[in-house]
Design an enzyme around this catalytic site. Sequence first.
Site, PDB file in Angstrom:
ATOM      1  CD  GLU A 197      -1.620  -2.338   1.840  1.00  0.00           C
ATOM      2  OE1 GLU A 197      -0.412  -2.656   1.816  1.00  0.00           O
ATOM      3  OE2 GLU A 197      -2.509  -3.062   2.307  1.00  0.00           O
ATOM      4  CE  LYS A 242      -3.641  -7.590  20.895  1.00  0.00           C
ATOM      5  NZ  LYS A 242      -3.510  -8.507  19.754  1.00  0.00           N
ATOM      6  CD1 TRP A 302      -0.673  -5.898  24.388  1.00  0.00           C
ATOM      7  CD2 TRP A 302      -0.178  -4.564  22.658  1.00  0.00           C
ATOM      8  NE1 TRP A 302      -1.847  -5.405  23.902  1.00  0.00           N
ATOM      9  CE2 TRP A 302      -1.577  -4.585  22.830  1.00  0.00           C
ATOM     10  CE3 TRP A 302       0.361  -3.807  21.636  1.00  0.00           C
ATOM     11  CZ2 TRP A 302      -2.438  -3.865  22.018  1.00  0.00           C
ATOM     12  CZ3 TRP A 302      -0.492  -3.082  20.817  1.00  0.00           C
ATOM     13  CH2 TRP A 302      -1.875  -3.113  20.996  1.00  0.00           C
TER      14      TRP A 302
HETATM   15  P1  AMP Z   1       3.532  -6.466   2.144  1.00  0.00           P
HETATM   16  O1  AMP Z   1       2.490  -5.542   1.693  1.00  0.00           O
HETATM   17  O2  AMP Z   1       3.270  -7.893   1.775  1.00  0.00           O
HETATM   18  O3  AMP Z   1       4.888  -6.037   1.698  1.00  0.00           O
HETATM   19  O4  AMP Z   1       3.538  -6.463   3.755  1.00  0.00           O
HETATM   20  C1  AMP Z   1       3.674  -5.280   4.498  1.00  0.00           C
HETATM   21  C2  AMP Z   1       3.961  -5.612   5.943  1.00  0.00           C
HETATM   22  O5  AMP Z   1       5.203  -6.278   6.059  1.00  0.00           O
HETATM   23  C3  AMP Z   1       4.100  -4.403   6.825  1.00  0.00           C
HETATM   24  O6  AMP Z   1       2.874  -3.893   7.248  1.00  0.00           O
HETATM   25  C4  AMP Z   1       4.923  -4.936   7.982  1.00  0.00           C
HETATM   26  O7  AMP Z   1       4.125  -5.590   8.935  1.00  0.00           O
HETATM   27  C5  AMP Z   1       5.793  -5.959   7.314  1.00  0.00           C
HETATM   28  N1  AMP Z   1       7.119  -5.384   7.110  1.00  0.00           N
HETATM   29  C6  AMP Z   1       7.639  -4.817   5.994  1.00  0.00           C
HETATM   30  N2  AMP Z   1       8.913  -4.444   6.191  1.00  0.00           N
HETATM   31  C7  AMP Z   1       9.222  -4.764   7.466  1.00  0.00           C
HETATM   32  C8  AMP Z   1      10.379  -4.635   8.290  1.00  0.00           C
HETATM   33  N3  AMP Z   1      11.513  -4.114   7.835  1.00  0.00           N
HETATM   34  N4  AMP Z   1      10.291  -5.074   9.574  1.00  0.00           N
HETATM   35  C9  AMP Z   1       9.163  -5.613  10.058  1.00  0.00           C
HETATM   36  N5  AMP Z   1       8.052  -5.773   9.328  1.00  0.00           N
HETATM   37  C10 AMP Z   1       8.068  -5.358   8.054  1.00  0.00           C
END
Ligand code: AMP
Length: 549
Positions: A330, A439, A444
């Site tokens: 997004e 939780k 948390w």
């Molecule tokens: P996507 O749209 O499949 O790329 O997923 C997005 C989600 O991936 C985000 O909302 C995060 O929860 C997770 N995400 C992306 N980059 C990171 C990061 N460097 N560390 C932790 N979570 C991440």
Amino acid sequence: MLGQMMDSPLLVSSILRHAANYHGDTEIVSRTVEGPIHRYTYADMARRAERLANALGQFGLEPGDRIGTMAWNGYRHLELYYGISGSGLVCHTINPRLFREQIAFIMEHAQDRILFAELSFLPILEALADTLSQLKAVVLMTDEAHMPRSDVLPGLICYETLIGAASEGYDWPLLDENAASGLCYTSGTTGDPKGVLYSHRSTVLHAMTVALPDVLGISVMDSASPIVPMFHVNAWGIPYAAPMVGAKLVMHGPKLDGANLHELFEQEAVTLTAGVPTVWLGLLDWMDTHARSFSSLRRVLIGGSASPPIMIRRFEEKGVQVLHAWGMTETSPIGLTATLAAKHERLSEEDKLALKSKQGRPVFGMEFRVDGTDGQPVPRDGTSFGSMLVRGPWVAGSYFGNPASPAHRIQGWFDTGDVVTIDADGFIQIVDRTKDVVKSGGEWISSIELENIAQAHPAIKEAAVVARPDEHWGERPVLVVQLKPGAHFSRHDMVELFTGRIPKWSIPDEVLIVDELPHTATGKLLKTAIREMVMNELRVGSFDDGIAG
Ligand code: AMP
């Protein structure tokens, strides 16, 4: 009074024209599914994208029609990126690793008109024959010599024949920069995948940001190899940023294992790369086992899920700088990058690593807001948790064909679904996905924090932490691990590992040892399936002695 500057729209085709005009002899190198390495230049790519745009003209398409692609990182996929978007159509990248039903859902939801697919995906295409019968054409991305016969799909078109018959020379239309250019669906581990419709403007602005020194820092001197697939948020913008600056592009094709990646990086003198932690784990382990080093790689962007600090260290020990970054489908995806500022130079190595392990600070253009449960901003103290909201020129204002999503309930903002902390410098750390945080008794517990610690244990290949229901505490964390070959790990080892590093009540009660941890179609830990594994163990009662598996 208006400014008096020229109003030139920011278009995807302008990137291609720039690369062809001023970096025409720079190479694009691709590993192909047919086998050999393919090489040509930006000028060649532009000529073939023009042919493709002319070929698309024969199908009676309307501007804005969606054209599906199901392909690895490679030169034909790049031609599709530019030929489709540049001619006013929408390039819809489809993740071939999704379940068949999800692919069918996505293609029907997007109302794709044509599908371009890699030769190796023929079995997927045959399984989707019903969905494909609604398309104007299905094109296999190969040449005549490799065209297979398919009784299920008799009308398959050959890519090389299609563009070979089209004329060269095409005037890229002067589109509205807000016109749609690309479409990508979220991987949707829960619920149906949701479509994000990028515009020319958002794509170009995002690519310029990716190129910045504190983001990928890509220049004409670089050889860039996006390991993140072109179907995962447009390979994080690198297929646009590289031609924008005239960097050489190296595309890995279907092979993602350590041996093949290392060979490609060395052969093509790759300086920059980007991908998810799981892929890097494979590469680093292979290099350690085979005592290999990097001779050209200088920077790796790690994102998609949290980079464990030990991974940052392992790359640094091999002379490679890690840039930890955060993003989402997004958000195009780049939102946060963890580069240190001059004032951090005097920190200890340990404190520097702690900062680099955070997801980072907002890049210009992106505004972040961290709300507590009361809807008020949390203090910027690096410890208070809140929900992260974002807005900016490359953030989805709504989902494609689904304007009323809860993620957009707060006017002008997008709720990321991530729980985070923010410090006085604006460094944001992802604590967890809202749905993955454990939780326990009103507190948390960050599954990411526990995973990062476990990941550094010498016996552990990969670690996940998930919640299991608990009558007293609501939820309790369980550590689920895949061990290195021949390694042992007990509940006692686990308690020893966590003691002193996290509060006692956050230490998982149990450890489950599994043969393999499941991953999503974009290479992240598949928490829903891991929770299911834990629930199965609970049902058979094998946690009683504290050790299972
Ligand atoms: P996507 O749209 O499949 O790329 O997923 C997005 C989600 O991936 C985000 O909302 C995060 O929860 C997770 N995400 C992306 N980059 C990171 C990061 N460097 N560390 C932790 N979570 C991440």
